[in-house]
Design a protein around this motif. Structure first.
Motif, short mmCIF file in Angstrom:
data_model
loop_
_atom_site.label_atom_id
_atom_site.label_comp_id
_atom_site.label_asym_id
_atom_site.label_seq_id
_atom_site.Cartn_x
_atom_site.Cartn_y
_atom_site.Cartn_z
N TRP A 162 28.12 42.32 42.59
CA TRP A 162 28.28 42.43 41.52
C TRP A 162 26.94 42.52 40.39
N ASN A 163 26.31 41.60 40.72
CA ASN A 163 25.28 40.91 39.63
C ASN A 163 23.98 42.42 39.64
N ALA A 164 24.15 42.81 40.75
CA ALA A 164 23.38 43.80 41.57
C ALA A 164 23.45 45.30 40.47
N LEU A 165 25.76 45.58 40.77
CA LEU A 165 25.72 46.59 39.77
C LEU A 165 25.08 46.12 38.31
N LEU A 166 25.60 44.86 37.79
CA LEU A 166 25.92 44.90 36.57
C LEU A 166 23.93 45.16 36.08
N GLN A 191 21.74 47.44 36.64
CA GLN A 191 22.15 48.01 36.65
C GLN A 191 22.07 49.23 35.49
N ALA A 192 23.42 48.69 35.24
CA ALA A 192 24.47 48.75 34.09
C ALA A 192 23.98 48.50 32.06
N ILE A 193 22.84 47.22 32.54
CA ILE A 193 22.41 46.76 31.14
C ILE A 193 22.01 47.24 30.19
N GLN A 194 20.50 47.51 30.81
CA GLN A 194 18.96 48.59 30.26
C GLN A 194 20.19 50.42 28.92
N PRO A 195 20.93 50.72 30.24
CA PRO A 195 21.97 51.99 29.36
C PRO A 195 22.39 51.71 28.78
N ARG A 196 22.69 50.07 28.42
CA ARG A 196 23.74 50.13 27.30
C ARG A 196 25.36 51.19 26.70
N GLN A 197 26.02 51.51 28.25
CA GLN A 197 26.78 52.77 27.80
C GLN A 197 27.93 52.00 28.37
N PHE A 203 29.04 49.77 33.39
CA PHE A 203 29.54 48.89 33.43
C PHE A 203 31.06 48.87 34.37
N LEU A 204 31.54 50.64 34.83
CA LEU A 204 32.47 50.45 35.35
C LEU A 204 32.76 50.20 36.97
N THR A 205 31.13 50.44 37.38
CA THR A 205 31.57 50.37 38.43
C THR A 205 31.43 49.40 38.89
N PRO A 206 30.95 48.37 38.20
CA PRO A 206 30.97 46.33 38.34
C PRO A 206 31.72 45.88 38.29
N ALA A 261 34.71 47.62 38.42
CA ALA A 261 35.60 47.93 39.78
C ALA A 261 35.23 46.89 40.82
N VAL A 262 34.47 46.75 41.33
CA VAL A 262 34.14 45.42 41.73
C VAL A 262 34.50 44.29 41.96
N LEU A 263 34.47 43.99 40.78
CA LEU A 263 35.09 42.74 40.64
C LEU A 263 37.12 42.84 40.58
N ILE A 264 37.18 43.96 39.90
CA ILE A 264 38.86 43.66 40.22
C ILE A 264 39.43 44.18 41.82
N LEU A 265 38.26 44.89 42.62
CA LEU A 265 38.87 44.85 43.82
C LEU A 265 38.86 43.13 44.62
N TRP A 266 36.92 42.73 44.09
CA TRP A 266 37.36 41.53 44.79
C TRP A 266 38.17 40.36 44.75
N ILE A 267 38.93 40.83 43.02
CA ILE A 267 40.28 39.17 42.83
C ILE A 267 41.75 40.15 43.34
N GLY A 268 41.21 41.30 43.07
CA GLY A 268 43.29 41.98 43.86
C GLY A 268 42.73 41.65 45.26
N SER A 269 41.89 41.71 46.30
CA SER A 269 41.90 41.63 47.59
C SER A 269 42.07 39.90 47.94
N SER A 270 41.36 38.87 46.70
CA SER A 270 41.61 37.54 46.89
C SER A 270 43.44 37.07 47.27
N ASN A 271 43.87 37.56 45.90
CA ASN A 271 44.97 37.05 45.34
C ASN A 271 46.01 37.67 46.82
N TRP A 272 45.52 39.32 47.27
CA TRP A 272 46.44 39.73 48.62
C TRP A 272 46.12 38.26 49.89
#
Length: 238
Positions: free
Chosen positions: A181-185, A187-193, A197-200, A202-213
Motif C-alpha cells: 500500500w505504501n509503495a503504491l501510495l 508512486q501516486a504522491i508526486q503526480p498529484r492527480q 490514487f485509484l490503485t492504492p 483499490a488495494v486497501l478496499i480489497l484488503w478490508i473487504g477480504s478481512s470482513n469476509w
C-alpha cells in the motif's frame, strides 16, 4: 498561515528530501506505542519510499540508514527505563540502546541496497519494495540474534479488521500488504492527480473487504463452548 507561507513550506519540504525523511521516520514512530496513532502507518512510510524512488541509486543506502536511525530512535526511547532497570547501570543501558539503534539501521541499509537494483517505477518497483522489506523483516527475526522489534504491522494488533490476512499468510502477509500500500501510495504522491490514487485505494478496499469476509467466516465457526488457553513465557523471571 497565509497561502504563500503554506506554499513555501510545501516547496521547501519537497526540495529537501532530508525533511521528508525526518517527517516520515518520526511520523511512522508515532504509530507505535505509547503514542499509538496507528493510521499514520498508511501514509508516513510512503514519504520515505518516495524519497528512495526519486534519489539516485548510489544515495539510497544513505537515506535508508538515516530513516532507520531516526525511526528506531524515536520509536524505542520509551524502552530506556526498562534497559536501565535490567542493566542496573545507566551507561550500560545507553550503550545497549545505541547498539539496538545501529543494529536496526543496518537492516535498513540492506533494504536500501536492495532497492538500488529495482526499476525506478511501475509494478516491478512496487512489488520489489514490498517483498524486499518483508524478506529483510523475516531475516532479522531468525536465530539467536532474532529481533523482530518495530515491525510495521505491529501497531495494527488491536484492530482485527486489518489482521485477518494473517490467517492466510501469517503476520508477514499483513506486513506485505502494508508495504505494498505504501509503495503504491509513494508512486501516486508526486503526480498529484486523483487517478494516481485509484490503485492504492483499490488495494486497501480489497484488503478490508477480504478481512470482513474472514471475520464473518470466523464468527460462523465460533465454538459455543468455553475454550481455556494457557500462555507460558519460560524466559520471564518475576
Amino acid at each position: 498561515m497565509s497561502a504563500t507561507s503554506q506554499g513555501t513550506a510545501s516547496e521547501w519540504m519537497w526540495r529537501y528530501p532530508e525533511c521528508r525523511l525526518l517527517i516520515s521516520a518520526v511520523g511512522t514512530a508515532l504509530a507505535f506505542p505509547p503514542i499509538s496513532v496507528w493510521w499514520l502507518l498508511f501514509g508516513m512510510p510512503a514519504l520515505w519510499l518516495r524519497v528512495l524512488q526519486d534519489t539516485p541509486r548510489r544515495q539510497r543506502i544513505w537515506y535508508a540508514f538515516i530513516w532507520g536511525t531516526v525511526f528506531i530512535t524515536a520509536q524505542s526511547w520509551w524502552a530506556l527505563p526498562t534497559l536501565s532497570q535490567q542493566a542496573q547501570v545507566e551507561w550500560v543501558a545507553g550503550v545497549a540502546w545505541v547498539v539496538c539503534i545501529v543494529w536496526y539501521a543496518s537492516w535498513c541499509v540492506l533494504f536500501g541496497w536492495l532497492v538500488r537494483y529495482l526499476p525506478n517505477e511501475g509494478i516491478g518497483w512496487t512489488v520489489g519494495v514490498a517483498l524486499s522489506w518483508v524478506g529483510i523483516s523475516w531475516l532479522r527475526s531468525l536465530g539467536n540474534w532474532g529481533f523482530p522489534w518495530a515491525m510495521m504491522s505491529l501497531p495494527l494488533a488491536r484492530y482485527p479488521l486489518f489482521l485477518q490476512p494473517a490467517e492466510l499468510g501469517g503476520i508477514w502477509l499483513v506486513e506485505l500488504l502494508l508495504m505494498l500500500w505504501n509503495a503504491l501510495l509513494a508512486q501516486a504522491i508526486q503526480p498529484r492527480q486523483w487517478l494516481a490514487f485509484l490503485t492504492p485505494t483499490a488495494v486497501l478496499i480489497l484488503w478490508i473487504g477480504s478481512s470482513n469476509w474472514l471475520l464473518w467466516q470466523a464468527r460462523l465457526s465460533t465454538p459455543t463452548a468455553t475454550v481455556r488457553v494457557a500462555a507460558i513465557q519460560p524466559e520471564y523471571e518475576g
